[in-house]
Every structure is written in C-alpha cells, then in structure tokens.
Design an enzyme around this catalytic site. Structure first.
Site, short mmCIF file in Angstrom:
data_model
loop_
_atom_site.label_atom_id
_atom_site.label_comp_id
_atom_site.label_asym_id
_atom_site.label_seq_id
_atom_site.Cartn_x
_atom_site.Cartn_y
_atom_site.Cartn_z
N ASP B 415 0.84 -1.19 0.00
CA ASP B 415 0.00 0.00 0.00
C ASP B 415 0.88 1.25 0.00
O ASP B 415 1.75 1.40 0.86
CB ASP B 415 -0.90 -0.03 1.24
N GLU B 458 -4.77 2.45 -4.23
CA GLU B 458 -3.31 2.50 -4.19
C GLU B 458 -2.78 1.26 -3.49
O GLU B 458 -1.70 1.27 -2.89
CB GLU B 458 -2.83 3.77 -3.46
#
Lengths: 132, 535
Positions: B415, B458
């Site tokens: 992440d 993301e």
C-alpha cells in the site's frame, strides 16, 4: 561476396558443466558439428585430424591455458588461418592481451546464455569474414 | 531446430546441475577453511579456479545471483593471487563464501530461471546508451535508468557511439540535441547501416526548446521521440517499455499425439518467432493451460485417447478459457464434419497438409487478438497490471499449483503511504504517474513468473511463486528501498514517496482467503509501526 559457412567447431573447455550445455547450445540449437576437448593438450593432439572452421576455447584452464594452447596450435602452418574465439569470464577484463593473439576474432563472456550462444558466434564469424 | 526436445534436455541438465550445486559450494567452503588454516599458493590457485568455474556455469544454468556473487569472490581471489592479503581481506573472503552459500540455498529453492524461460529476457535488450554534453544531466539520467535495471553506457560524442556499438548494441540511444549536426546524423545512419542484421535501436532526442525547427531536425535524424529538459523520466521510461513491447511473443500449445507431426509444427511455429509447446495426451491439458498460459491451442481432431472436439468442449467449460482460440488440424475433408467442429467450439479448421506460411498466418493473428482481448479484460487500464478480479483468480490457481509441485508461495499486500496527500498536493495526474511508475518498477524488478495486481486504489497484491517467506520479504524490502529513492518531479518540485507491505506465505496459510488476511494484517502492522517498511 559469399561468406564461407561455419560448420565445424572445436571446443576446448575443461569444465564439464559448461561443456555439456555448450553441446546443446551449439549442436542442437546452432546446428554446428562440434568436437570436444577437455584440455589444451587434447586439442593440440586432435586438431589436425578434426580441421575445424573455428576454434572456441576457454581462456582459463588448468595446466595449459587458452593462450598457450592457441600458440601451440598455431605453430603448424595450416593451423594459422583458423579463426579462434575465447570463452572468458567478465572478470578477465577486455584490455588483457589475449585479444591480440593472432587469429582471435572475438570473445564470448561467461556466463553465456545457451539459447543465444550460436547466434553470437555466427555474428563474430560473419563480421570476421566481411572484413576479409 | 528441435525446440521441443531442447527445452526438455536443458531442463534435465539444469536439474542435474542444481543437485550437484551444494557439493560444489561445500568444496569451495572446505578449501577456503584449509586455506585459512595454512595459506599457500597452490590452494589459492585451486580455490580461484573453482570459484571461476562456478561463476561461469552458475550464470549459464540460470543462477544469476549466485553467478554474480561468485564473480565478486573471484575478483577478490584474483587480487590475492598477486599478493598475500592481510587478515581483514581474508575475513572478507569468508564473508563472501557464507553469502555464496546463502544465495545458493535461496536460488535453489526458488528454482533459478531455466535458460529457456530467460530467453524471453535475452530477447529483450536492456542496453541503453546516453550521449550528452552536460555530464551532470547524463549522470542523473543514467542513475534513474539503472534503478529500473537497465544497463546504461555513457558517452560524450557520436564518434564515441561508433566505438561503443562495436562492443555492445543498444535498444535505445538517448542523445543530446546538440550532437545532431549533419555529420552526427550521417554518422548515426552509417552505424545503423553497418549493422543491418541487428535490430535497429530507437533514438530519443533531448533538446532545450522543443520548438518546431528542433523537432524537425530530430525527426530527420530518425529520432523516435523528443523530450525537453527538465526530463520527464516517467514518460521516457514508458516510451522505452512501449518499444520493447513491440516484440510480443505468442505461446502456442500443440495437442498432437504423433511426435513427428508435433515436432514439425513446433519447428515452423518457433521459426516464426512464436513459442510452441507440445502435449501428446489430452489428459495433460489442465496442467498445460495453467503452466503455459497459451494464447492459442492447435489441436489434432483425431487422437487415440480423446477426440479433439470433446477436448475443445472440455476446455470451453471453464469460463476463463471461453475465448481461448482453438484451431483444429485434421485430414478430414468433409465440409460437414468441419462445420460441426467449428460449431462445437473451434475457431478454425485447418488441413494437415497446410502450407507453413498459411499456418503461421492463421495462428498469429488469432493469438494476437486473443492476447489483446485478454489484456483488456484482465488488466488494469492505468497501470497495466492485473485487475482486482484477475489477480484473485490467479492467486487461487497458483496456490493449487504450489500444492501440486510442493513449493512455497508468498503473497505481498503493498500500500502506497499517504497517497491521498500526493493527489491533494500535486494533483490526480501526478498521482496516476506515481502509480504507473511504481508498477513499472515492480515489473522490471520482479521475475516473469511473478504476478502483480492492483487490488485497490493504491493497494497492490504481488504473488511470488516458488518463494519462501524470508526471500519474499527480502525482495519486497529491496523494492521498498528502491522506490523510496525514486524522485518524482511535479513542475519545479521534486518529491519522494514510500510504501508499506505485509507478506504471508503458503504453506503457512493454506487458502487464498487466509493468505490475503494474513498479508493484510501484516500490512496493518507495518503502517502502525510507522510505514515505509515490510512486515
């Protein structure tokens, strides 16, 4: 201008692992006819009967290295025109003098890629024949 | 070229080499211990020879990291040959040997790339030449390219290019506009002409103004792209990748029980630049589909244990293979039977005595369209990695495979840290660039057999087959470091960003759900502990 065809290669390599994989690379993939020698002395003995188009030899071998082997081979007049390619580890450095030995048309670095070995040899061969 | 037999032979050789590798390493280890106990030249020469041989053979058999480590050790030993080293140097030798052992362990488990696989990367030339007057700019470009695992050679003139191309052949030449005077252009064309048999390199021109006259000159110098300073590295890297992508290789699976015929087709297909794999029994189909992921199946209709039509229907039963092109081969001349075959799931029907050129044409376009179609369906539009659905499906399939071949598999949940801030501060376009760049870095650094998927906005999921937990963490951590060092430029500002990751492994966890949950929890831990780390 027709380029002489590369058919027969004499391979001088003491390390068996390299020799077997080179066998597949040169014979099966490249279609060359290859004669193997596991030492410089063997090569000197066999070369007159084999009469290859090209000599492919390892630079670093115990007892008699590639340069010494090539020099001994070149002592016979008929052997002086056969071109040679050295197999050498990257650590040897390209500025070492072995590249200036008579009849050396190029260098192939170890480790080599088996699937492209024959192509690389052909490229050096063609380049050599063009300039002559 | 008997490609089918060659892969088999090379695989067998590699297996034998892998089995003997630990012995080679312990030989080196013992000799080093003896050497340390009593330093003498003979032993040193023998050790150097063993390490030299390892350096040469390991690389050839696909153990690239081991080969590099052996190279480092070889260089050290070479220095020792010239003069007896002091104690600290001998210590270094011991350290390097321990490292050698570790790497051998890791690479052996990971199944070092078979040279047949790495042919794909051999086809991909990674050499880039950078020719610039300004050394500072040149250094900056080089270092960024190296981050992406390209081999970079610098030069300061076109004449130098001529000399360099005698030894190495580039894929791309990034050249200073100032070098494109008439002589420079002439020289470049000469170089290309002289090396006609090699694949022509792309030329990226970098100029100061980017105005019309500059760009025309660049075009006439056969420039493939034009960039102005400050250099948009992201765009340059994408352009390099897109050039590489033009050499797409399609995988054809041949289902044919007659070995001579199979070999014949394989040879034609390989000669046309596609990869051919052969299975001789229909019951090998499941494994072949998962392992090889073919773009097209070429199938004989009449086979002893299963007829081709049934096999086609069997394949089509699985949703993911619904559109996989299946081309039938047969001596069947009956139009009705041919139509029946097509109606049952075939895409084309070819006669066995078909001309090689016709065969290639029939296959290439279908394979290409299927590959493109599959890309659109399975890949994320922005970053080019697998989309959420696909990466999950892949995970399930790969776990099955790992179980079958008894190998570990690791999963990393990645992440990007504080990504929202990037969008807020630099805009969404910049955010997109960061995501693209991140994926580019992953694709370059990971193996062809690893999988990358965009799990969320993301958030990314990386699947590392044949990789135990420790190695996986090492790899991801390396990526984390490299990524944190990557500069992004937005206008005049330069910023850096980082990611956090959580890793889990099979067989510690047995199902996709468990693996994902564990990786997720590890990711959470990483974030809690301050981000920019791997847990």
């Amino acid at each position: 201008m027709s380029v002489k065809e590369l058919k027969k290669i004499i391979l001088v390599e003491d390390e068996e692992d390299i020799r077997i994989i080179a066998q597949i690379a040169l014979e099966d993939i490249g279609g060359f006819s290859v004669h193997y020698c596991s030492s410089g002395q063997e090569a000197i003995q066999d070369i007159e009967t084999v009469l290859p188009d090209l000599i492919l030899l390892d630079l670093m071998m115990p007892m008699m290295d590639g340069v010494a082997t090539l020099r001994k081979i070149r002592q016979k007049k008929e052997m002086q025109i056969i071109p040679a390619i050295f197999l050498t580890a990257k650590t040897m450095g390209d500025r070492d003098n072995f590249i200036n030995e008579p009849g050396v048309i190029g260098v192939i670095h170890k480790p080599f890629e088996p699937t492209t070995l024959s192509d690389d040899i052909r490229k050096l061969w063609n380049k050599h024949n063009e300039t002559n | 070229m008997k490609q089918t037999n060659i892969f088999g032979k090379l695989a067998a050789l590699k297996k034998a080499y892998t089995e003997n590798l630990p012995i080679k390493i312990s030989q080196i280890e013992s000799l080093a211990i003896e050497l340390n106990a009593q330093w003498n030249l003979e032993r040193l020469i023998e050790l150097h020879r063993l390490v030299h041989n390892l350096h040469g053979s390991a690389g050839t058999y696909g153990f690239n990291q081991l080969s590099e480590q052996a190279e480092e050790l070889e260089k050290l030993l070479k220095n020792f040959l010239e003069e007896t080293p002091p104690e600290p140097q001998k210590q270094k030798m011991q350290e390097l040997i321990v490292k050698l052992k570790d790497i051998e362990n890791i690479e052996s488990i990971n199944g070092a790339k078979i040279s047949t696989e790495s042919k794909k990367s051999a086809l991909r030339n990674n050499q880039i030449f950078v020719l610039f007057k300004d050394k500072g700019i040149m250094a900056s470009i080089s270092s960024q390219l190296k981050t992406f695992s390209y081999d970079v050679t610098e030069g300061s003139s076109i004449e130098e290019l001529a000399i360099l191309t005698k030894e190495k052949w580039p894929r791309v030449v990034i050249v200073d506009f100032n070098f494109l005077n008439p002589e420079g252009v002439k020289k470049i064309n000469e170089i290309k002409q002289k090396n006609k048999d090699l694949q022509t390199f792309a030329i990226f021109v970098v100029g100061p103004k980017g105005n019309f006259s500059e760009r025309i000159i660049a075009l006439r110098a056969s420039g493939d792209a034009y960039f102005t300073l400050p250099l948009p590295m992201n765009e340059i890297l994408e352009k390099i990748e897109s050039i590489e992508g033009e050499d797409e290789v399609y995988t054809i699976l041949i289902v044919e029980d007659e070995p001579d015929l199979a070999e014949y087709y394989a040879t034609i297909i390989n000669a046309a630049g596609m990869k051919a794999y052969v299975i001789t029994h229909a019951n090998q189909i499941d494994q072949a589909l998962v392992e090889l992921k073919p773009d097209l199946i070429l199938m004989d209709i009449y086979m002893p244990d299963c007829n081709g039509l049934e096999l086609a229907m069997l394949i089509r039963q699985q949703k993911i293979y619904e559109s996989l092109p299946i081309v039938f081969l047969s001596s069947e001349n009956d139009k009705n039977k041919q139509l029946e075959a097509l109606s049952l799931g075939g895409d084309d029907f070819l006669l066995k005595n078909i001309e090689p050129d016709h065969l290639i044409l029939a296959l290439k376009n279908k394979a290409k369209r299927y590959k493109n179609l599959r890309s659109i369906i399975t890949k994320d539009g922005l970053t080019g990695v697998y989309n959420h659905t696909s990466i999950q499906q892949i995970l399930i399939a790969e776990i099955k495979r790992a179980g079958r071949i008894q190998m570990p598999l690791s999963v990393a949940m990645v992440d990007l840290d504080l990504f929202k801030r990037i969008n807020d501060n630099y805009g969404h376009l910049m955010g997109d660039q960061v995501l693209k760049h991140f994926c580019l870095l992953l694709r370059k650094r990971l193996r062809d057999s690893d999988f990358i998927g965009r799990y969320g906005g993301e958030e990314f999921l990386i699947i590392l087959p044949n990789t135990p937990l420790k190695s996986a963490k090492m790899v991801i951590n390396e990526l984390r470091e490299k990524f944190s060092q990557t500069p992004f430029s937005s206008g005049d500002t330069v910023f850096h960003t980082t990611f956090s990751a959580g890793v889990s492994s099979y067989p510690d966890y047995q199902t996709a759900m468990e693996l994902l949950k564990a990786a997720d929890e590890a990711l959470y831990k990483a974030k809690q502990e301050g981000s920019n780390r791997v847990c």
